[in-house]
Design an enzyme around this catalytic site. Structure first.
Site, mmCIF file in Angstrom:
data_model
loop_
_atom_site.group_PDB
_atom_site.id
_atom_site.type_symbol
_atom_site.label_atom_id
_atom_site.label_comp_id
_atom_site.label_asym_id
_atom_site.label_seq_id
_atom_site.Cartn_x
_atom_site.Cartn_y
_atom_site.Cartn_z
ATOM 1 N N GLU A 265 0.880 -1.166 0.000
ATOM 2 C CA GLU A 265 0.000 0.000 0.000
ATOM 3 C C GLU A 265 0.914 1.212 0.000
ATOM 4 O O GLU A 265 1.718 1.373 0.913
ATOM 5 C CB GLU A 265 -0.863 -0.047 1.249
ATOM 6 C CG GLU A 265 -1.960 0.984 1.218
ATOM 7 C CD GLU A 265 -2.377 1.344 2.615
ATOM 8 O OE1 GLU A 265 -2.699 0.453 3.405
ATOM 9 O OE2 GLU A 265 -2.330 2.554 2.905
ATOM 10 N N CYS A 302 -2.471 7.586 5.142
ATOM 11 C CA CYS A 302 -2.554 7.265 3.710
ATOM 12 C C CYS A 302 -3.855 7.788 3.130
ATOM 13 O O CYS A 302 -3.977 7.930 1.918
ATOM 14 C CB CYS A 302 -2.436 5.768 3.505
ATOM 15 S SG CYS A 302 -3.424 4.834 4.655
HETATM 16 P P1 NAP Z 1 9.426 3.649 3.564
HETATM 17 O O1 NAP Z 1 10.633 4.431 3.282
HETATM 18 O O2 NAP Z 1 8.650 3.187 2.407
HETATM 19 O O3 NAP Z 1 9.867 2.411 4.484
HETATM 20 C C1 NAP Z 1 8.916 1.429 4.910
HETATM 21 C C2 NAP Z 1 9.648 0.143 5.267
HETATM 22 O O4 NAP Z 1 10.189 -0.448 4.099
HETATM 23 C C3 NAP Z 1 10.821 0.336 6.208
HETATM 24 O O5 NAP Z 1 10.925 -0.802 7.025
HETATM 25 C C4 NAP Z 1 12.001 0.442 5.277
HETATM 26 O O6 NAP Z 1 13.202 0.043 5.885
HETATM 27 C C5 NAP Z 1 11.608 -0.542 4.187
HETATM 28 N N1 NAP Z 1 12.159 -0.189 2.878
HETATM 29 C C6 NAP Z 1 11.957 0.963 2.193
HETATM 30 N N2 NAP Z 1 12.581 0.923 1.009
HETATM 31 C C7 NAP Z 1 13.187 -0.272 0.933
HETATM 32 C C8 NAP Z 1 14.023 -0.899 -0.034
HETATM 33 N N3 NAP Z 1 14.342 -0.294 -1.174
HETATM 34 N N4 NAP Z 1 14.499 -2.130 0.238
HETATM 35 C C9 NAP Z 1 14.199 -2.745 1.390
HETATM 36 N N5 NAP Z 1 13.442 -2.207 2.347
HETATM 37 C C10 NAP Z 1 12.933 -0.992 2.132
HETATM 38 O O7 NAP Z 1 8.421 4.477 4.490
HETATM 39 P P2 NAP Z 1 8.677 5.334 5.818
HETATM 40 O O8 NAP Z 1 10.057 5.192 6.308
HETATM 41 O O9 NAP Z 1 7.595 4.937 6.743
HETATM 42 O O10 NAP Z 1 8.384 6.827 5.401
HETATM 43 C C11 NAP Z 1 8.910 7.428 4.247
HETATM 44 C C12 NAP Z 1 7.795 7.893 3.346
HETATM 45 O O11 NAP Z 1 6.855 6.835 3.066
HETATM 46 C C13 NAP Z 1 6.888 8.975 3.913
HETATM 47 O O12 NAP Z 1 7.445 10.247 3.814
HETATM 48 C C14 NAP Z 1 5.648 8.797 3.091
HETATM 49 O O13 NAP Z 1 5.756 9.439 1.869
HETATM 50 C C15 NAP Z 1 5.544 7.331 2.849
HETATM 51 N N6 NAP Z 1 4.586 6.634 3.742
HETATM 52 C C16 NAP Z 1 3.392 6.257 3.227
HETATM 53 C C17 NAP Z 1 2.483 5.606 4.027
HETATM 54 C C18 NAP Z 1 1.180 5.130 3.494
HETATM 55 O O14 NAP Z 1 0.250 5.068 4.253
HETATM 56 N N7 NAP Z 1 1.117 4.731 2.268
HETATM 57 C C19 NAP Z 1 2.773 5.326 5.347
HETATM 58 C C20 NAP Z 1 4.009 5.716 5.847
HETATM 59 C C21 NAP Z 1 4.913 6.367 5.028
HETATM 60 P P3 NAP Z 1 13.982 1.001 6.932
HETATM 61 O O15 NAP Z 1 13.084 1.186 8.134
HETATM 62 O O16 NAP Z 1 15.185 0.210 7.298
HETATM 63 O O17 NAP Z 1 14.234 2.268 6.229
#
Ligand code: NAP
Length: 529
Positions: A265, A302
């Site tokens: 998602e 989200c």
């Molecule tokens: P994220 O960067 O997408 O990370 C979510 C999880 O996935 C974390 O455990 C992260 O690891 C892992 N991950 C991310 N990219 C990866 C990759 N290339 N390979 C392996 N694992 C990976 O989300 P976030 O840290 O929660 O927040 C960053 C951004 O995500 C926000 O600014 C927002 O835009 C978006 N977000 C969207 C929602 C939604 O509801 N759709 C919710 C939260 C955040 P690490 O923890 O080790 O980094």
């Protein structure tokens, strides 16, 4: 309960690596002292091997045991008490009231899944009895039901430390279906994850679950998550987070020798369309409702309404005045992490720098706390919105773009440029909605949940909720991550042809010993055959 800071591999703790990280407190811009050990490739492998073994053991246990496990998790989570909420408050900056509600939601989700599998009809059993005398070829006896898929890798999300994290919307249904779960804890709330993991391990031990039904690994980089997705024993992935992260994991999963589904998602801008008559009669109340929704939880949902479409019509001026005043008075709020806060300011500034975009309203910022967001509303014409794809993208946080269209034709044109969304909202009377079928159709085509006269924030947990949507809101548009049907992500259908009754699963036996509803020769019934 003490934080362990080690990886949970089945019923053992493991800390092979010296690479560690600490809890970051966004409101104070400091770290807590405990160290969390990042998992090594060997620890990833051990967790996955245990999960594979546990999967075979789980198949031998009656479903009621898994239901007991889910209920035991709820009891153990509640038994942690306020310590869990306090830790979540420190690690996420989210207020205690919100966290109390989120914990209750998590308990409710797990309880609903326990009820679902105790009742049993969710397996969607269908039976077509044999017709040996059929000509020209006899018909075999065929029986079908859902069976578990295998070890499920779960990525906790940053914005819901309980409901979309270690024991959240992915783990609950994966266990309910009969799968082991391996969680990659989100680095933004490792302490909450640690305490929750302890509750799950206790629950698993006290209900006699096979070791490996749950493991949880730490990492503040991407290696562990990538290794889990690539491991041959993984059979599905649940993820909530960024488009970039979700798609990176999706691609990895498709490049495996055996591709597996990644249910990601990935966010959404959740358009709200306000039709002219509605705006005229509801200008003030709409402004108040919208301001509340855009800024709820510092906009870190989200389902945050990132786009609001109106037309140049009577009531617009009143609406704009009220909306501006509401936003200006919103108190600042701490964002989940320094990175999310930085991304919010970067992306909202970039949106404001686009051609013909104006700053419509910004909230005050008077707090001493760190990582605070200023709610920001930008404004643009329908024509300029259509011309600039950058404005169609999500800005995660309390940001929303007001799109003022010259008329309903321009509004329709703008809607044609939208990508897949979790939700879309229509603000209109019944009569006005009925008079605009094209707008209804355009919105319906792009969303997973269609809201009438309401804001999209607030996701009810019930069977009729669909939380997902066409790409890129979700990587696979057919499945919800909320509600009972979310279990369908972690099962596969299997048919049994011409099997003796005694060897069939109970769900498919003639006597229907579980008393479940089944489709028997095209009739839904709980009767025995
Ligand atoms: P994220 O960067 O997408 O990370 C979510 C999880 O996935 C974390 O455990 C992260 O690891 C892992 N991950 C991310 N990219 C990866 C990759 N290339 N390979 C392996 N694992 C990976 O989300 P976030 O840290 O929660 O927040 C960053 C951004 O995500 C926000 O600014 C927002 O835009 C978006 N977000 C969207 C929602 C939604 O509801 N759709 C919710 C939260 C955040 P690490 O923890 O080790 O980094």
């Amino acid at each position: 309960m003490n934080i362990q800071g080690q990886n949970y591999i089945g019923y053992s703790l493991s800390s092979q690596s010296d690479k560690t990280f600490q809890s970051y407190l966004p409101a104070q811009d400091t770290n807590l002292p405990e160290k969390f050990h990042c998992a090594t490739p060997d620890e990833v492998n051990k967790a996955m091997q245990l999960a594979e073994k546990a999967f075979n053991e789980l198949a031998k246990l009656p479903t009621t045991k898994r239901a007991d496990f889910l209920i035991a998790i709820t009891e153990e989570i509640m038994a942690i008490g306020d310590v869990l909420l306090e830790r979540a408050n420190l690690e996420t900056g989210l207020p205690m009231v919100r966290l109390q509600g989120e914990r209750a939601r998590t308990i409710n989700q797990l309880t609903q899944f326990a009820g679902l599998i105790r009742e049993g009809s969710w397996v969607d059993a269908s039976i077509d009895t044999a017709a040996p005398d059929r000509t020209p070829v006899p018909k075999p006896d065929l029986r079908k039901m859902f069976i578990p898929i295998g070890p499920v890798v779960v990525f906790g999300s940053s914005n819901f430390p309980f409901a979309y994290s270690v024991a959240g919307v992915d783990s609950g249904p994966a266990w309910a279906a009969g799968n082991p779960v391996i969680v990659k804890a989100h680095a933004a709330h490792p302490g909450v994850s640690d305490l929750t993991a302890q509750a799950i391990v206790k629950a698993a031990q006290r209900t006699g679950m096979p070791e490996g039904i749950f493991s949880m690994l730490y990492d503040d980089g991407f290696e562990v998550g990538a290794a889990l997705v690539k491991h041959p024993a993984s059979k599905a992935v649940g993820f909530t987070g960024s488009y970039k992260g979700g798609m990176a994991l999706y691609r990895m999963a498709q490049e495996r020798e055996e591709p597996i589904p990644v249910y990601a998602e990935m966010g959404s801008v959740n358009p709200i369309v306000v039709l002219p008559e509605y705006l005229k009669t509801n200008a003030v109340s709409l402004a108040k409702t919208l301001a509340g929704s855009v800024t709820l939880g510092a906009g870190q949902f989200c389902t945050n309404p990132g786009l609001v479409f109106v037309t140049k019509t009577e009531g617009l001026e009143t609406f704009e005045e009220q909306y501006k005043s509401e936003i200006t008075n919103i108190a600042p709020a701490t964002m989940l992490t320094a990175g999310i806060c930085k991304a919010f300011y970067k992306l909202s500034s970039e949106a404001l720098e686009q051609d013909n975009v104006t700053k419509f309203a910004v909230s005050g910022l008077s707090s001493e706390q760190q990582n605070q967001s200023q709610a920001t509303i930008a404004k643009v014409s329908g024509k300029d919105f259509i011309a600039n794809p950058k404005l169609h993208e999500e800005v995660f946080g309390p940001f929303s773009l007001l799109v003022v269209c010259s008329d309903l034709d321009e509004l329709q044109d703008a809607l044609m440029h939208l990508k897949g969304q979790l939700t879309a909202s229509l603000m209109a009377s019944e009569k006005e909605a009925a008079a605009n079928p094209d707008i209804l159709h355009l919105l319906s085509k792009i969303c997973g949940r269609f809201v009438m006269n309401g804001v999209p924030t607030g996701v009810e947990v019930c069977p009729s909720m669909f939380h997902g949507g066409p790409f890129p809101a979700a990587s696979i548009s057919h499945f919800t991550s909320v509600g009972r049907h979310s279990i369908l992500r972690f099962v596969r259908p299997q048919s049994f042809q011409d099997w003796p009754d005694s060897l069939l699963p109970d769900e498919l036996k003639n006597s229907n010993p579980l008393g479940i509803f089944r489709l028997v020769n095209n009739e839904t019934t709980a009767r025995a055959i």
